[in-house]
Design an enzyme around this catalytic site. Sequence first.
Site, PDB file in Angstrom:
ATOM      1  N   HIS A 466       0.751  -1.155  -0.047  1.00 58.88           N
ATOM      2  CA  HIS A 466       0.171   0.041   0.034  1.00 58.88           C
ATOM      3  C   HIS A 466       0.926   1.296  -0.028  1.00 58.88           C
ATOM      4  CE1 HIS A 466      -3.571   2.357   1.353  1.00 58.88           C
ATOM      5  NE2 HIS A 466      -2.781   3.159   1.548  1.00 58.88           N
ATOM      6  N   GLU A 467       1.969   1.417   1.159  1.00 57.85           N
ATOM      7  CA  GLU A 467       2.723   2.638   1.072  1.00 57.85           C
ATOM      8  C   GLU A 467       3.647   2.742  -0.271  1.00 57.85           C
ATOM      9  OE1 GLU A 467       1.796   4.555   3.106  1.00 57.85           O
ATOM     10  OE2 GLU A 467       0.555   3.576   4.523  1.00 57.85           O
ATOM     11  N   HIS A 470       1.538   4.419  -2.824  1.00 57.08           N
ATOM     12  CA  HIS A 470       1.677   5.852  -2.929  1.00 57.08           C
ATOM     13  C   HIS A 470       3.145   6.543  -3.232  1.00 57.08           C
ATOM     14  CE1 HIS A 470      -1.841   6.525  -0.753  1.00 57.08           C
ATOM     15  NE2 HIS A 470      -1.283   5.826   0.304  1.00 57.08           N
ATOM     16  N   HIS A 473       3.338   6.399  -7.153  1.00 58.54           N
ATOM     17  CA  HIS A 473       2.534   7.236  -7.615  1.00 58.54           C
ATOM     18  C   HIS A 473       3.117   8.708  -7.576  1.00 58.54           C
ATOM     19  CE1 HIS A 473      -1.849   9.489  -6.935  1.00 58.54           C
ATOM     20  NE2 HIS A 473      -1.440   9.867  -8.271  1.00 58.54           N
TER      21      HIS A 473
HETATM   22 ZN   LIG Z   1      -2.952   5.378   1.949  1.00 63.26          ZN
END
Ligand SMILES: [Zn+2]
Length: 685
Positions: A466-467, A470, A473
């Site tokens: 998940h991190e 980011h 992204h």
């Molecule tokens: Zn998040």
Amino acid sequence: MHSSQWLCRCQRLTTTSCRSISNTWLTASFNGTSPKLQGRSVGLFGNEMLKDPSGFKSLNEKVRRTSAQMVQNILTPSASRTDTTVKLFDDLSNEICCAADVAECIRSVHPDPKFAQAAEESMIDFTELVESLNTKRELYDAVKMSLTTEKSKLSDMDRRVIDMFLADFAMSGVHLPSDQRQRFVDLSGEIFEAGSAFARNAYNPVRLSFVEMKALGARDRHLSYPMHNADCSDIRHLAHNLYYAHSNDQEKLLRRLIECRHELAQLTGYASYADRAQLFSLLGSADEVEQFLVGVIEELRPQAESDLLLLLDLKQKIGDVRGESGDTVGEWDISYLSSVYRQTKFGRHSEIDRFFTLGALMEGFGQLVGQLYGVRLELDTAAPGELWSDTVQKLTAYQGDALLGHIYCDFVSRPSKTGGDCHFTVRCFKMLSEEKSQTPIVVVSLSLPSGSPVYLSPNQGETLFHEMGHALHSMLGRTKYQHVAGTRCSTDMAEIPSNLMEYFFNDSRVLRTVALDKDSGEALSSDQAKQLIAARSALSALETVQQAVHALFDLRVHGCTADAVCRGEITTTELYNDIAQFALPNVIRHPRSAWQHRFSHLVPYGARYYSYLVARASASLIWNSQFKANPFSRSAGDRWAAVQSYGGELPSGQLLAKMLGFTPTADDLVTALKREIEDSSEKTQ
Ligand SMILES: [Zn+2]
């Protein structure tokens, strides 16, 4: 302008073929220890001003000097000036953010209290600088005027960024007449005070009577958690009702917070705070969000009821049926029974623990983004003084020969670290000129144990994905302005790439490339992978409906019910009870139980807690239509990378349309979640 931004302080809702291990550099580095760096310090992140704590003070002085000149430049238009006001304003914003974001990150992660303290003071100074600029009427007027005077030079995207800057100004009330402006300042102060006090008291322990102590088998006079893991239902029931009992003090603070937010929203032209909070979001209005959340509850309720029946069966089977609660499931039972259910149905995970090492997970993540986006993550040698801890690893991201940016991986838990698992933007992508760009720098901070190798639980593995989602992204950003780069878009959009990475993690084809036996390098067997994924997705309808209840409370208390709450016609406890009863009528609860009095997220999220559900639903649409058939598809990966490169330059709906071929409505998002639940219930059969 924002002084800083962080994401995911653990606010998440859930919280190929077999490849044998190739003991490569990434596995070795993340599974081993790094050497201590010696030599002359280059300063944190290579910033030579930050060789020692006192450097922060000099940094602030430098930024204040430079930004004063930049403000002057914006306010004195001249015929010779070719840059647009929005470009100059983004440069100003960049000058401050590049420094303030470093300070924000360092104060949260640096183990040396002197550095952390200096960074904290630097942050306070930057916050004041940003506040003084955001309340500078001439600046607001200059940016606003540029919409007319520079009209011929502005693209749609330029105008959108100007609107965002103006919205930031409006958040400070700069556009209001002077009498209203004073009221705005007063209300902001009261919101801060009521919100801080509410969040602080949300974790207060409950003082027990001797009778209660005896009933709970407690040795301490203070109950500091609801004992949801107790194996006796009567104990869970009593502890839950004591811990979540309605508190008049918390009710007063929450009401004050809502009153001030409501008045502030109306002062700035919105019907409610919930409406104001939807600016630039995917769903766009509180009514749409209401429709989405009610839709989630109604569509998922039948499946959630089935989940409850499973838990009730289990409760009766394990003989946990003392007292009156034998034939019902109470709020206090759900967490305990869910965990027993997963263990009974899918077994304990102890035999698969050795498959989840940080090194193999990072190696697998690196390969995945290589296959999807052609991005290469290389371990970089940091210079002396560049890192704040020997346990931090620096990665450099490339696409072909092009340098994309740097990811500092600060994965090891330290007592001095604050804020839980999160992603810090330290520097954003931005076009500096036609050819030159500023490369992004981010920090991913986790709270993993130290060790060699480091073993993760499957949940921690998912959080890592998940991190890192980011971080990618941010790396893929290609925006003209830093104000909208990477994760600097509305919360719902910012959480889509990270949520999508969770879908990759929970796919057995991907999982088997990252879950490798530490010694033999063999992947988790196909059956083991499927069983693990099934266990992780069991009971997800019930969990999702519970999240929708929390989000609907957050929305309504700031929106359609705010007036009634302010006038004292309804307590927040009654409001919460109404929503909980509507959503899950068969879950027993005490009507005076006030879960919301301990829901500190109401303060930072304010009518946006639902964003994670929207992000999950959107990620689900993308996963199913683009990646489910082939999670290593380069063509789908390239399309998704292109969408991420826009950051927040385009409205979220347009970005999703580029990926999906349509802009999802509230109903589409509900259907996506429903379909996901149906798929996961098939997996658990
Ligand atoms: Zn998040």
